[in-house]
Design an enzyme around this catalytic site. Structure first.
Site, short mmCIF file in Angstrom:
data_model
loop_
_atom_site.label_atom_id
_atom_site.label_comp_id
_atom_site.label_asym_id
_atom_site.label_seq_id
_atom_site.Cartn_x
_atom_site.Cartn_y
_atom_site.Cartn_z
N GLY A 16 -1.68 -29.14 -30.72
CA GLY A 16 -2.80 -29.73 -31.53
C GLY A 16 -2.21 -31.01 -32.40
O GLY A 16 -2.66 -32.03 -32.78
N ASP A 25 -2.77 -29.60 -37.21
CA ASP A 25 -3.56 -30.80 -37.02
C ASP A 25 -5.06 -30.27 -37.79
O ASP A 25 -5.39 -31.06 -38.61
CB ASP A 25 -4.14 -30.84 -35.37
N ASP A 64 -8.93 -24.16 -39.95
CA ASP A 64 -10.35 -23.80 -40.03
C ASP A 64 -10.45 -22.72 -40.80
O ASP A 64 -10.91 -22.59 -41.83
CB ASP A 64 -10.70 -23.73 -38.45
N LYS A 77 -11.25 -27.43 -43.11
CA LYS A 77 -12.88 -27.16 -43.23
C LYS A 77 -13.04 -25.95 -44.36
O LYS A 77 -13.04 -25.11 -43.90
CB LYS A 77 -13.24 -26.72 -41.73
N VAL A 120 -14.60 -30.26 -33.94
CA VAL A 120 -14.13 -31.66 -33.77
C VAL A 120 -13.36 -32.09 -32.48
O VAL A 120 -12.34 -30.77 -32.26
CB VAL A 120 -13.64 -32.33 -34.92
N ASP A 123 -8.47 -30.58 -29.14
CA ASP A 123 -9.14 -30.45 -27.88
C ASP A 123 -10.28 -29.59 -27.76
O ASP A 123 -10.41 -28.79 -28.73
CB ASP A 123 -8.10 -29.75 -26.72
P1 IMP Z 1 -7.83 -21.06 -37.79
O1 IMP Z 1 -6.79 -20.18 -37.30
O2 IMP Z 1 -9.22 -20.78 -37.71
O3 IMP Z 1 -7.46 -21.94 -39.00
O4 IMP Z 1 -7.81 -22.39 -36.57
C1 IMP Z 1 -6.83 -23.14 -36.40
C2 IMP Z 1 -6.67 -23.60 -34.92
O5 IMP Z 1 -7.93 -23.46 -34.29
C3 IMP Z 1 -6.20 -25.12 -35.09
O6 IMP Z 1 -4.98 -25.23 -34.89
C4 IMP Z 1 -7.06 -25.72 -33.69
O7 IMP Z 1 -5.92 -25.26 -32.61
C5 IMP Z 1 -8.10 -24.67 -33.48
N1 IMP Z 1 -9.20 -25.45 -34.20
C6 IMP Z 1 -9.98 -25.00 -35.31
N2 IMP Z 1 -10.88 -25.89 -35.37
C7 IMP Z 1 -11.05 -26.59 -34.61
C8 IMP Z 1 -12.05 -27.65 -33.99
O8 IMP Z 1 -12.80 -28.29 -34.83
N3 IMP Z 1 -11.51 -28.59 -32.98
C9 IMP Z 1 -10.55 -28.15 -32.36
N4 IMP Z 1 -9.85 -27.14 -32.47
C10 IMP Z 1 -9.86 -26.58 -33.40
#
Ligand code: IMP
Length: 188
Positions: free
Chosen positions: A45, A100, A103, A131, A153, A159
């Site tokens: 990403g 990138d 979340d 976020k 997004v 992606d």
């Molecule tokens: P986390 O572990 O929930 O913080 O998610 C991190 C990973 O989830 C990021 O590196 C992205 O690959 C993916 N991700 C989280 N939110 C989005 C989004 O809105 N669009 C695309 N990929 C996302």
């Protein structure tokens, strides 16, 4: 605009991205002057963000890439199974992780834990997007491009089920999110 089978609308323009990335590059170049930082970009990403950010870094520095295998779907992030690619000697290095999007923060928590095992002098994160309302782990992101609402997004490296990474701007989902079964956007 349709990406694969879902409707997205414009959210962060190419020029807004460029301007913010210039600012981040300037800030990092100031903060890390004389420290020979090692930037570690998280694939897939962050590839586009990392490429543009590095062009704005005007101090001696190195870049490397890591990739992890994990499971994601539209509403949750799975466990990070394995991190591939930490080959450099991180001991005594000032590491900056380029991501990138953060979340829930689960992925970044695990990436940071893995990097800290190599005893770097310092570790900070630069994330293009965060976020804050979706955050579930207390992960500290020192450099953030944009804080966004907790919606899906795509574009500029991010992606939806493999598609949309090549877009020059960030788009946001323009329809009610569906259940997990339909929302798989694949792994990193
Ligand atoms: P986390 O572990 O929930 O913080 O998610 C991190 C990973 O989830 C990021 O590196 C992205 O690959 C993916 N991700 C989280 N939110 C989005 C989004 O809105 N669009 C695309 N990929 C996302």
């Amino acid at each position: 605009m349709l990406v694969k089978d879902k409707k997205f609308k414009r959210y962060i323009s190419e020029s807004a991205l460029k301007q913010r990335i210039e600012e981040l590059g300037r800030q990092l170049s100031e903060d890390y002057a004389g420290k020979n930082p090692l930037f570690i970009a998280v694939l897939n990403g962050a590839f586009m963000f990392a490429a543009d950010l590095m062009r704005e870094i005007d101090i001696p520095s190195e870049i490397s890439f890591i990739k992890f295998t994990s499971y994601h779907n539209m509403h949750s992030t799975g466990v990070v199974d394995q991190i591939i690619g930490i080959e450099e000697d991180l001991r005594e290095r000032h590491v900056v992780v380029i991501e990138d999007i953060v979340d829930t923060g689960i992925t970044m928590t695990e990436v940071l834990a893995e990097i800290r095992r190599y005893h770097p002098a310092s570790v900070e994160v630069v994330a293009l997007l965060t976020k804050p309302k979706a955050l579930q782990r207390p992960v500290s992101i020192k450099y953030t491009g944009f804080e966004i609402e907790p919606k899906f997004v795509v574009g500029y490296g991010l992606d939806y089920d493999g598609y949309g990474r090549n877009l020059c701007e960030i788009l946001i989902l323009d329809e009610p999110e569906q259940s997990d079964e339909n929302g798989d956007w694949g792994t990193e």
